[in-house]
Design a protein around this motif. Structure first.
Motif, PDB file in Angstrom:
ATOM      1  N   PHE A  31       0.823  -1.201   0.000  1.00 56.48           N
ATOM      2  CA  PHE A  31       0.000   0.000   0.000  1.00 56.48           C
ATOM      3  C   PHE A  31       0.861   1.256   0.000  1.00 56.48           C
ATOM      4  O   PHE A  31       1.889   1.337   0.671  1.00 56.48           O
ATOM      5  CB  PHE A  31      -0.929  -0.002   1.215  1.00 56.48           C
ATOM      6  N   ALA A  32       0.395   2.258  -0.744  1.00 61.42           N
ATOM      7  CA  ALA A  32       1.089   3.535  -0.810  1.00 61.42           C
ATOM      8  C   ALA A  32       0.700   4.430   0.363  1.00 61.42           C
ATOM      9  O   ALA A  32       1.455   5.328   0.743  1.00 61.42           O
ATOM     10  CB  ALA A  32       0.778   4.228  -2.136  1.00 61.42           C
ATOM     11  N   LYS A  33      -0.482   4.195   0.920  1.00 56.17           N
ATOM     12  CA  LYS A  33      -0.950   4.944   2.090  1.00 56.17           C
ATOM     13  C   LYS A  33      -1.856   4.012   2.886  1.00 56.17           C
ATOM     14  O   LYS A  33      -2.752   3.380   2.321  1.00 56.17           O
ATOM     15  CB  LYS A  33      -1.727   6.202   1.665  1.00 56.17           C
ATOM     16  N   ALA A  34      -1.615   3.908   4.177  1.00 56.10           N
ATOM     17  CA  ALA A  34      -2.397   2.985   5.002  1.00 56.10           C
ATOM     18  C   ALA A  34      -2.550   3.561   6.403  1.00 56.10           C
ATOM     19  O   ALA A  34      -1.771   4.413   6.835  1.00 56.10           O
ATOM     20  CB  ALA A  34      -1.735   1.610   5.061  1.00 56.10           C
ATOM     21  N   PHE A  35      -3.559   3.065   7.112  1.00 58.14           N
ATOM     22  CA  PHE A  35      -3.865   3.532   8.464  1.00 58.14           C
ATOM     23  C   PHE A  35      -3.835   2.343   9.420  1.00 58.14           C
ATOM     24  O   PHE A  35      -4.215   1.231   9.049  1.00 58.14           O
ATOM     25  CB  PHE A  35      -5.241   4.193   8.488  1.00 58.14           C
ATOM     26  N   PRO A  36      -3.385   2.546  10.656  1.00 57.38           N
ATOM     27  CA  PRO A  36      -3.269   1.433  11.611  1.00 57.38           C
ATOM     28  C   PRO A  36      -4.602   0.758  11.897  1.00 57.38           C
ATOM     29  O   PRO A  36      -5.675   1.347  11.726  1.00 57.38           O
ATOM     30  CB  PRO A  36      -2.719   2.113  12.872  1.00 57.38           C
ATOM     31  N   PHE A  37      -4.539  -0.473  12.380  1.00 59.17           N
ATOM     32  CA  PHE A  37      -5.720  -1.266  12.726  1.00 59.17           C
ATOM     33  C   PHE A  37      -6.231  -0.878  14.113  1.00 59.17           C
ATOM     34  O   PHE A  37      -6.137  -1.646  15.061  1.00 59.17           O
ATOM     35  CB  PHE A  37      -5.393  -2.754  12.717  1.00 59.17           C
ATOM     36  N   THR A  38      -6.797   0.303  14.237  1.00 56.68           N
ATOM     37  CA  THR A  38      -7.320   0.727  15.534  1.00 56.68           C
ATOM     38  C   THR A  38      -8.762   0.277  15.756  1.00 56.68           C
ATOM     39  O   THR A  38      -9.361   0.599  16.779  1.00 56.68           O
ATOM     40  CB  THR A  38      -7.236   2.257  15.679  1.00 56.68           C
ATOM     41  N   ALA A  39      -9.325  -0.463  14.817  1.00 56.33           N
ATOM     42  CA  ALA A  39     -10.678  -1.014  14.947  1.00 56.33           C
ATOM     43  C   ALA A  39     -10.703  -2.354  14.216  1.00 56.33           C
ATOM     44  O   ALA A  39      -9.664  -2.890  13.836  1.00 56.33           O
ATOM     45  CB  ALA A  39     -11.715  -0.053  14.377  1.00 56.33           C
ATOM     46  N   GLU A  40     -11.896  -2.919  14.016  1.00 57.43           N
ATOM     47  CA  GLU A  40     -11.998  -4.209  13.337  1.00 57.43           C
ATOM     48  C   GLU A  40     -11.614  -4.120  11.866  1.00 57.43           C
ATOM     49  O   GLU A  40     -11.294  -5.124  11.239  1.00 57.43           O
ATOM     50  CB  GLU A  40     -13.427  -4.754  13.474  1.00 57.43           C
ATOM     51  N   THR A  41     -11.658  -2.909  11.313  1.00 54.34           N
ATOM     52  CA  THR A  41     -11.293  -2.691   9.917  1.00 54.34           C
ATOM     53  C   THR A  41     -10.393  -1.467   9.826  1.00 54.34           C
ATOM     54  O   THR A  41     -10.278  -0.682  10.763  1.00 54.34           O
ATOM     55  CB  THR A  41     -12.544  -2.456   9.033  1.00 54.34           C
ATOM     56  N   THR A  42      -9.765  -1.295   8.677  1.00 53.44           N
ATOM     57  CA  THR A  42      -9.013  -0.078   8.391  1.00 53.44           C
ATOM     58  C   THR A  42      -9.013   0.127   6.878  1.00 53.44           C
ATOM     59  O   THR A  42      -9.527  -0.720   6.126  1.00 53.44           O
ATOM     60  CB  THR A  42      -7.588  -0.138   8.959  1.00 53.44           C
ATOM     61  N   LEU A  43      -8.434   1.223   6.429  1.00 49.15           N
ATOM     62  CA  LEU A  43      -8.393   1.545   5.009  1.00 49.15           C
ATOM     63  C   LEU A  43      -6.958   1.688   4.536  1.00 49.15           C
ATOM     64  O   LEU A  43      -6.052   1.999   5.319  1.00 49.15           O
ATOM     65  CB  LEU A  43      -9.141   2.853   4.719  1.00 49.15           C
ATOM     66  N   ALA A  44      -6.754   1.457   3.248  1.00 47.59           N
ATOM     67  CA  ALA A  44      -5.427   1.607   2.652  1.00 47.59           C
ATOM     68  C   ALA A  44      -5.577   1.870   1.155  1.00 47.59           C
ATOM     69  O   ALA A  44      -6.521   1.394   0.516  1.00 47.59           O
ATOM     70  CB  ALA A  44      -4.584   0.361   2.892  1.00 47.59           C
ATOM     71  N   TYR A  45      -4.639   2.632   0.607  1.00 49.17           N
ATOM     72  CA  TYR A  45      -4.608   2.930  -0.821  1.00 49.17           C
ATOM     73  C   TYR A  45      -3.509   2.120  -1.498  1.00 49.17           C
ATOM     74  O   TYR A  45      -2.390   2.017  -0.976  1.00 49.17           O
ATOM     75  CB  TYR A  45      -4.313   4.409  -1.064  1.00 49.17           C
TER      76      TYR A  45
END
Length: 207
Positions: A31-45
């Motif tokens: 992934f070029a941009k991603a967010f930590p798993f602070t919940a059951e799901t997360t997002l990434a580009y």
């Protein structure tokens, strides 16, 4: 490591992925941009490299704790999603959306604080300038408070700002971390204290 996943980067530091407790990557995609798993799901580009169609250059993915990934959309840029934290997605235009396949609109805000150790969100309603409290992706207290902040203690909350969204994680505390965290909800001359269960006993570090 949060919710079973830690973020790792490639040798050049430009590509990101997630590694689980079993040492395996969440995806063959990087992934070029991603967010930590602070919940059951997360997002990434993902950077598709599609130069023929600039509007499809980046693919937005929803990542689940079980390792499943789902492509949500194609975008020309990666700046639409500002933050993906504590079960909500915060857009660059101020929209707060549910962190799911539909990205359902919840509200618009100009101030949000995410306390990742207990999956809590303190969000301001721009119309009234009052704050509400979300936990585990659900609103627990209405927009009726002048302020909502962690109860004063020996704990230090390190702040990581990104536009109108701030992420907080307990800093400098050794394992195991507390099993719950208390917040003070103030309205006028009155206040109440609520406790929210922790989601991780391990220290959380954001680089």
């Amino acid at each position: 490591m949060i919710n079973g996943w830690a973020m790792v980067s490639g040798a050049q530091g430009t590509m990101l992925n997630f590694v689980g407790e079993n040492g395996k990557l969440i995806s063959d995609l990087w992934f070029a941009k991603a967010f930590p798993f602070t919940a059951e799901t997360t997002l990434a580009y993902v950077d598709t490299g599609n130069l023929a169609d600039p509007n499809s250059r980046y693919a937005l993915y929803l990542l689940m704790q079980d390792g499943e990934t789902k492509r949500l959309s194609y975008d020309a840029q990666m700046d639409g999603v500002l933050e993906s934290v504590c079960g909500m997605v915060f857009m660059a235009n101020g929209e707060m959306r549910e962190q799911g396949e539909a990205l359902t609109l919840v509200m618009s805000t100009d101030d949000a604080a995410a306390y990742v150790n207990c999956n809590a969100l303190v969000v301001r309603d721009p119309a009234t300038q009052l704050y509400g409290l979300f936990a585990d992706g659900m609103q627990q207290y209405p927009f009726a408070f002048d302020s909502i902040k962690p109860l004063a203690s020996d704990l230090v909350w390190a702040e990581y700002s990104n536009g109108y969204v701030r992420r907080y994680a307990v800093e400098g505390a050794a394992y195991p971390l507390p099993s719950s965290y208390s917040f003070v909800l103030r309205r006028g001359d009155t206040q109440q204290i609520v406790s929210i269960a922790a989601v991780s006993e391990y220290p959380i570090v954001f680089d």
